[in-house]
Design a protein around this motif. Structure first.
Motif, PDB file in Angstrom:
ATOM      1  N   PHE A  43       2.840 -83.185 -11.373  1.00 37.41           N
ATOM      2  CA  PHE A  43       3.115 -82.117 -10.409  1.00 37.41           C
ATOM      3  C   PHE A  43       4.177 -82.549  -9.409  1.00 37.41           C
ATOM      4  O   PHE A  43       4.330 -83.733  -9.118  1.00 37.41           O
ATOM      5  CB  PHE A  43       1.837 -81.737  -9.663  1.00 37.41           C
ATOM      6  N   GLY A  44       4.858 -81.555  -8.881  1.00 35.46           N
ATOM      7  CA  GLY A  44       5.790 -81.813  -7.800  1.00 35.46           C
ATOM      8  C   GLY A  44       7.209 -82.062  -8.258  1.00 35.46           C
ATOM      9  O   GLY A  44       7.474 -82.293  -9.435  1.00 35.46           O
ATOM     10  N   VAL A  45       8.110 -81.977  -7.312  1.00 27.71           N
ATOM     11  CA  VAL A  45       9.511 -82.298  -7.545  1.00 27.71           C
ATOM     12  C   VAL A  45       9.693 -83.776  -7.238  1.00 27.71           C
ATOM     13  O   VAL A  45       9.347 -84.247  -6.158  1.00 27.71           O
ATOM     14  CB  VAL A  45      10.431 -81.442  -6.640  1.00 27.71           C
ATOM     15  N   TRP A  46      10.213 -84.483  -8.221  1.00 30.87           N
ATOM     16  CA  TRP A  46      10.502 -85.915  -8.085  1.00 30.87           C
ATOM     17  C   TRP A  46      11.886 -86.156  -8.658  1.00 30.87           C
ATOM     18  O   TRP A  46      12.204 -85.697  -9.753  1.00 30.87           O
ATOM     19  CB  TRP A  46       9.498 -86.766  -8.863  1.00 30.87           C
ATOM     20  N   GLY A  47      12.681 -86.908  -7.950  1.00 32.73           N
ATOM     21  CA  GLY A  47      14.005 -87.241  -8.469  1.00 32.73           C
ATOM     22  C   GLY A  47      14.858 -86.034  -8.770  1.00 32.73           C
ATOM     23  O   GLY A  47      15.745 -86.078  -9.617  1.00 32.73           O
ATOM     24  N   GLY A  48      14.610 -84.946  -8.098  1.00 32.86           N
ATOM     25  CA  GLY A  48      15.419 -83.744  -8.285  1.00 32.86           C
ATOM     26  C   GLY A  48      15.026 -82.900  -9.479  1.00 32.86           C
ATOM     27  O   GLY A  48      15.743 -81.972  -9.848  1.00 32.86           O
ATOM     28  N   MET A  49      13.892 -83.205 -10.098  1.00 34.70           N
ATOM     29  CA  MET A  49      13.456 -82.420 -11.243  1.00 34.70           C
ATOM     30  C   MET A  49      12.045 -81.880 -11.011  1.00 34.70           C
ATOM     31  O   MET A  49      11.184 -82.584 -10.475  1.00 34.70           O
ATOM     32  CB  MET A  49      13.468 -83.261 -12.527  1.00 34.70           C
ATOM     33  N   THR A  50      11.838 -80.663 -11.450  1.00 36.12           N
ATOM     34  CA  THR A  50      10.507 -80.071 -11.377  1.00 36.12           C
ATOM     35  C   THR A  50       9.636 -80.652 -12.495  1.00 36.12           C
ATOM     36  O   THR A  50      10.154 -81.278 -13.432  1.00 36.12           O
ATOM     37  CB  THR A  50      10.574 -78.540 -11.565  1.00 36.12           C
ATOM     38  N   GLU A  51       8.354 -80.399 -12.414  1.00 39.76           N
ATOM     39  CA  GLU A  51       7.466 -80.885 -13.475  1.00 39.76           C
ATOM     40  C   GLU A  51       7.836 -80.284 -14.822  1.00 39.76           C
ATOM     41  O   GLU A  51       7.782 -80.956 -15.845  1.00 39.76           O
ATOM     42  CB  GLU A  51       5.989 -80.611 -13.143  1.00 39.76           C
ATOM     43  N   ARG A  52       8.266 -79.037 -14.826  1.00 37.67           N
ATOM     44  CA  ARG A  52       8.654 -78.390 -16.081  1.00 37.67           C
ATOM     45  C   ARG A  52       9.903 -79.051 -16.666  1.00 37.67           C
ATOM     46  O   ARG A  52       9.990 -79.283 -17.873  1.00 37.67           O
ATOM     47  CB  ARG A  52       8.901 -76.901 -15.815  1.00 37.67           C
ATOM     48  N   GLU A  53      10.867 -79.341 -15.805  1.00 38.66           N
ATOM     49  CA  GLU A  53      12.088 -79.991 -16.282  1.00 38.66           C
ATOM     50  C   GLU A  53      11.789 -81.388 -16.815  1.00 38.66           C
ATOM     51  O   GLU A  53      12.365 -81.818 -17.817  1.00 38.66           O
ATOM     52  CB  GLU A  53      13.116 -80.067 -15.142  1.00 38.66           C
ATOM     53  N   ARG A  54      10.887 -82.092 -16.146  1.00 39.83           N
ATOM     54  CA  ARG A  54      10.535 -83.442 -16.629  1.00 39.83           C
ATOM     55  C   ARG A  54       9.829 -83.367 -17.972  1.00 39.83           C
ATOM     56  O   ARG A  54      10.095 -84.170 -18.865  1.00 39.83           O
ATOM     57  CB  ARG A  54       9.684 -84.182 -15.599  1.00 39.83           C
ATOM     58  N   ARG A  55       8.924 -82.397 -18.117  1.00 36.95           N
ATOM     59  CA  ARG A  55       8.233 -82.255 -19.403  1.00 36.95           C
ATOM     60  C   ARG A  55       9.242 -81.977 -20.520  1.00 36.95           C
ATOM     61  O   ARG A  55       9.135 -82.535 -21.615  1.00 36.95           O
ATOM     62  CB  ARG A  55       7.198 -81.126 -19.345  1.00 36.95           C
ATOM     63  N   THR A  56      10.204 -81.118 -20.239  1.00 36.94           N
ATOM     64  CA  THR A  56      11.231 -80.802 -21.240  1.00 36.94           C
ATOM     65  C   THR A  56      12.009 -82.064 -21.610  1.00 36.94           C
ATOM     66  O   THR A  56      12.252 -82.339 -22.785  1.00 36.94           O
ATOM     67  CB  THR A  56      12.186 -79.723 -20.699  1.00 36.94           C
ATOM     68  N   LEU A  57      12.386 -82.831 -20.607  1.00 37.00           N
ATOM     69  CA  LEU A  57      13.144 -84.056 -20.859  1.00 37.00           C
ATOM     70  C   LEU A  57      12.318 -85.049 -21.682  1.00 37.00           C
ATOM     71  O   LEU A  57      12.818 -85.656 -22.632  1.00 37.00           O
ATOM     72  CB  LEU A  57      13.560 -84.685 -19.522  1.00 37.00           C
ATOM     73  N   LEU A  58      11.042 -85.179 -21.354  1.00 38.82           N
ATOM     74  CA  LEU A  58      10.180 -86.104 -22.094  1.00 38.82           C
ATOM     75  C   LEU A  58      10.012 -85.659 -23.551  1.00 38.82           C
ATOM     76  O   LEU A  58       9.969 -86.492 -24.450  1.00 38.82           O
ATOM     77  CB  LEU A  58       8.815 -86.215 -21.410  1.00 38.82           C
ATOM     78  N   ARG A  59       9.954 -84.361 -23.765  1.00 39.73           N
ATOM     79  CA  ARG A  59       9.852 -83.868 -25.147  1.00 39.73           C
ATOM     80  C   ARG A  59      11.137 -84.115 -25.916  1.00 39.73           C
ATOM     81  O   ARG A  59      11.112 -84.404 -27.107  1.00 39.73           O
ATOM     82  CB  ARG A  59       9.532 -82.372 -25.155  1.00 39.73           C
TER      83      ARG A  59
END
Ligand code: SF4
Length: 109
Positions: free
Chosen positions: A66-82
């Motif tokens: 959860f949360g914005v970290w390093g300029g990315m939302t949780e959704r953006e991070r999940r997309t990047l991890l996928r």
């Protein structure tokens, strides 16, 4: 395991040494745990942050949900991890990218 399942990532120790230098250090932490359009404002805080890469690497490596970290939302991070299940350590990935001439265009698209 199904083909679409993202492999579990190793949990890493949370190094908070960089956190005291973050642009968000003096704001209400709840500012970064928002939804919808408010996330754009939260991300804007990160854009000029001197420890943005450290923050993002830790969020990706620790699986912060959860949360914005390093300029990315949780959704953006999940997309990047996928998109990049081959990266086991984002900290190492970013450190390598910073040392290379390709830093301007890191292969995280
Ligand atoms: S990148 Fe954003 S969330 Fe991370 S320390 Fe900087 S301002 Fe805070």
């Amino acid at each position: 395991m199904t083909a679409s399942r993202v492999p579990e990532r190793p949990k890493v120790a949370w190094d908070t040494a960089w956190a005291s230098r973050g642009a968000c250090r003096d704001i209400d932490p709840e500012t970064l745990f928002v939804v919808g359009a408010a996330q754009h404002k939260a991300k804007a805080i990160c854009m000029g942050c001197p420890v943005r890469v450290d923050c993002l690497a830790d969020a990706l490596d620790s699986g912060a949900e959860f949360g914005v970290w390093g300029g990315m939302t949780e959704r953006e991070r999940r997309t990047l991890l996928r998109r990049r299940p081959d990266i086991n350590s984002w900290r190492s990935f970013f450190q390598t990218a910073q040392r290379s001439e390709d830093y301007a265009t890191p292969a995280i698209r």
